[in-house]
Design a protein around this motif. Sequence first.
Motif, PDB file in Angstrom:
ATOM      1  N   THR A 169       8.865   0.227  -3.066  1.00 52.63           N
ATOM      2  CA  THR A 169       8.175   1.072  -3.780  1.00 52.63           C
ATOM      3  C   THR A 169       7.696   0.391  -5.115  1.00 52.63           C
ATOM      4  O   THR A 169       7.240   0.985  -5.954  1.00 52.63           O
ATOM      5  N   ASP A 170       8.061  -0.839  -5.316  1.00 47.00           N
ATOM      6  CA  ASP A 170       7.665  -1.826  -6.319  1.00 47.00           C
ATOM      7  C   ASP A 170       6.099  -2.315  -6.360  1.00 47.00           C
ATOM      8  O   ASP A 170       5.600  -2.744  -7.067  1.00 47.00           O
ATOM      9  N   VAL A 171       5.491  -2.065  -4.799  1.00 45.16           N
ATOM     10  CA  VAL A 171       4.363  -2.511  -4.505  1.00 45.16           C
ATOM     11  C   VAL A 171       3.352  -1.626  -5.259  1.00 45.16           C
ATOM     12  O   VAL A 171       3.426  -0.397  -5.259  1.00 45.16           O
ATOM     13  N   THR A 172       2.119  -2.252  -6.043  1.00 37.76           N
ATOM     14  CA  THR A 172       1.113  -1.312  -6.818  1.00 37.76           C
ATOM     15  C   THR A 172       0.311  -0.607  -5.602  1.00 37.76           C
ATOM     16  O   THR A 172       0.389  -1.074  -4.238  1.00 37.76           O
ATOM     17  N   ALA A 173      -0.335   0.228  -6.092  1.00 38.93           N
ATOM     18  CA  ALA A 173      -1.097   1.233  -5.305  1.00 38.93           C
ATOM     19  C   ALA A 173      -2.176   0.484  -4.570  1.00 38.93           C
ATOM     20  O   ALA A 173      -2.311   0.610  -3.325  1.00 38.93           O
ATOM     21  N   GLY A 174      -3.036  -0.344  -5.201  1.00 35.71           N
ATOM     22  CA  GLY A 174      -3.863  -1.050  -4.594  1.00 35.71           C
ATOM     23  C   GLY A 174      -3.704  -2.043  -3.356  1.00 35.71           C
ATOM     24  O   GLY A 174      -4.059  -1.709  -2.637  1.00 35.71           O
ATOM     25  N   THR A 175      -2.531  -2.658  -3.709  1.00 37.09           N
ATOM     26  CA  THR A 175      -1.885  -3.497  -2.782  1.00 37.09           C
ATOM     27  C   THR A 175      -1.313  -2.956  -1.452  1.00 37.09           C
ATOM     28  O   THR A 175      -1.484  -3.089  -0.245  1.00 37.09           O
TER      29      THR A 175
END
Length: 153
Positions: free
Chosen positions: A118-124
């Motif tokens: 859940t800590d990964v950004t939307a783009g990644t």
Amino acid sequence: MTATTEHDIKILNNLIETTIDSAEGYGEAAKDAHNTRYAASFQQRASERRQVAQRLQQQVRSLGGNPEDDGTVLAKAHRMFVELRAKMSSKDDTAIVDEVERGEDHIKAKYEDALKDTDVTAGTRSLINEAFVSVKSGHDQMRDLKHALHGTH
């Protein structure tokens, strides 16, 4: 660099290592497969995995990080590719497919874990999801081939 950016880079680099390992595993399988159809399929997957790794590496660069450019074949977590090479000395296509499929289970799980982060950004996350389409396709193809060779469903 923010903590979020650093986290994305760490996750991506982990996937890059695993994806490079997968490409190398497929390359080895292609060299040793007797059936030319399997060899061609393995070679195609190796090429596809290299392209996936390159896309992930580009994302790491765009985030300001240094992308991994090497696999982790000797790392404990990736011993299956070492085992793959050892089993290939048996020159049995079924054993090769079994090992490739085991490797596919591993890479699929790595990508699924990254997508659950859940800590990964939307783009990644979007890029990981795109890469996962290729990973899942390879996994499912090898699973189906393994079942066909073993006469199971």
